[in-house]
Design an enzyme around this catalytic site. Sequence first.
Site, short mmCIF file in Angstrom:
data_model
loop_
_atom_site.label_atom_id
_atom_site.label_comp_id
_atom_site.label_asym_id
_atom_site.label_seq_id
_atom_site.Cartn_x
_atom_site.Cartn_y
_atom_site.Cartn_z
N HIS A 1 -20.68 17.20 -34.56
CA HIS A 1 -21.49 18.32 -35.89
C HIS A 1 -22.43 19.20 -35.60
O HIS A 1 -22.35 19.94 -36.17
CB HIS A 1 -20.80 16.87 -37.09
CG HIS A 1 -19.37 16.81 -37.18
ND1 HIS A 1 -18.59 17.54 -37.35
CD2 HIS A 1 -18.97 15.48 -36.99
CE1 HIS A 1 -17.32 16.97 -37.21
NE2 HIS A 1 -18.00 15.09 -37.40
N ARG B 1 -22.28 21.84 -33.53
CA ARG B 1 -21.38 23.03 -34.66
C ARG B 1 -22.73 23.76 -35.61
O ARG B 1 -23.01 24.76 -35.51
CB ARG B 1 -20.36 22.86 -34.76
CG ARG B 1 -19.35 22.22 -33.86
CD ARG B 1 -18.31 21.48 -34.71
NE ARG B 1 -16.94 21.10 -33.34
CZ ARG B 1 -15.99 20.30 -33.58
NH1 ARG B 1 -16.13 19.16 -34.64
NH2 ARG B 1 -15.75 19.81 -32.55
N HIS C 1 -19.71 17.51 -42.38
CA HIS C 1 -20.02 17.03 -41.07
C HIS C 1 -20.30 19.20 -40.55
O HIS C 1 -20.72 19.39 -39.87
CB HIS C 1 -17.82 17.73 -41.24
CG HIS C 1 -17.15 16.67 -41.13
ND1 HIS C 1 -15.71 17.34 -40.44
CD2 HIS C 1 -16.90 15.64 -41.11
CE1 HIS C 1 -15.50 15.87 -40.00
NE2 HIS C 1 -16.40 15.34 -40.26
N ASN C 2 -20.83 19.53 -42.15
CA ASN C 2 -22.08 20.33 -41.77
C ASN C 2 -23.08 20.54 -42.73
O ASN C 2 -23.99 21.28 -42.59
CB ASN C 2 -21.29 21.37 -43.47
CG ASN C 2 -19.56 21.82 -43.06
OD1 ASN C 2 -19.17 21.15 -44.35
ND2 ASN C 2 -19.37 22.19 -42.16
N ASP D 1 -28.66 30.33 -63.37
CA ASP D 1 -28.62 31.73 -64.04
C ASP D 1 -28.45 31.43 -65.04
O ASP D 1 -28.03 29.98 -65.59
CB ASP D 1 -28.12 33.27 -63.45
CG ASP D 1 -26.35 33.05 -63.59
OD1 ASP D 1 -25.91 31.28 -63.69
OD2 ASP D 1 -25.64 33.38 -62.65
N HIS D 2 -28.45 32.52 -66.09
CA HIS D 2 -27.63 31.76 -67.65
C HIS D 2 -26.46 30.93 -68.09
O HIS D 2 -26.46 30.09 -68.60
CB HIS D 2 -27.70 33.37 -68.50
CG HIS D 2 -26.66 34.02 -68.26
ND1 HIS D 2 -27.60 34.71 -66.53
CD2 HIS D 2 -25.18 34.15 -67.92
CE1 HIS D 2 -26.02 35.63 -66.34
NE2 HIS D 2 -25.42 35.32 -67.39
N CYS E 1 -24.37 28.23 -61.28
CA CYS E 1 -24.06 30.25 -61.71
C CYS E 1 -22.77 29.83 -62.25
O CYS E 1 -21.67 28.89 -62.24
CB CYS E 1 -24.36 30.99 -61.32
SG CYS E 1 -23.36 31.13 -59.75
N GLY E 2 -21.82 30.80 -62.89
CA GLY E 2 -20.93 31.01 -63.50
C GLY E 2 -19.79 30.36 -62.77
O GLY E 2 -19.14 29.35 -62.81
N THR E 3 -19.76 31.30 -61.85
CA THR E 3 -18.51 30.39 -60.12
C THR E 3 -19.17 29.39 -59.09
O THR E 3 -18.38 29.16 -58.21
CB THR E 3 -18.06 32.14 -60.02
OG1 THR E 3 -18.94 33.07 -59.07
CG2 THR E 3 -17.24 32.65 -60.91
#
Length: 147
Positions: free
Chosen positions: A133, A136, A98-99, A8-9, A65-67
Site C-alpha cells: 500500500h 501505491r 490502505h490509503n 463551512d456553514h 461541509c454539507g455533502t
Amino acid sequence: MKIALGADHAGFELKEKIKKFLQEAGHEVLDLGCHSTDSVDYPVYGAKVAKAVLQGEAERGILVCGTGLGMSMVANRFPGIRAALCHELFTARMSRLHNDANVLVLGGRVIGDVLALEMVKVFLETPFEGGRHLRRVNQIDELSERG
Ligand code: RB5
C-alpha cells in the site's frame, strides 16, 4: 494527536461536536473555522486545513461541509493530502489501512452525529498497513509531481 478542523456553514454544527469529542478524548484541536452558521465558501476552509497538515501544524485534518464533496475536491488539490470522503465505518477504516489518508471528510447533511464521531475515532486509531500500500500511495505523489 494534533488535529486540524475545518468546516463551512453546512458543516459547522458537526465540526463543533467533533471538536468537543476530540478535546474530551485528550486530543489537541486546531480549529480553523468557520465559527458560525453564517454562509461562507468551503474552499477557504478546505485549503486552511490542507495547508496546516502539509506544514506539520497538525498530524491529521478533518473537514465537514454539507455533502463532503466540495471539501474533498479542495483538499485533494494539494499534493501530499490524501482526503477520504467517508459515509460509513468500513471506508473510514480502509482509508487509513490502505490509503494512509491524512484528512477525513464528512458530509454534515448526509450522516448522523453518532456515526460521524465513530468514524472520527476509527480514522484516528487505525494505523497504515504500509507494504504494497505504501508503493501505491507513493505512486499518487509521483502523479502529482509529473502533473
Ligand atoms: C453549501 O450549501 C454546500 O454546497 C457545501 O456545504 C458543500 O456541500 C459543497 O460541496
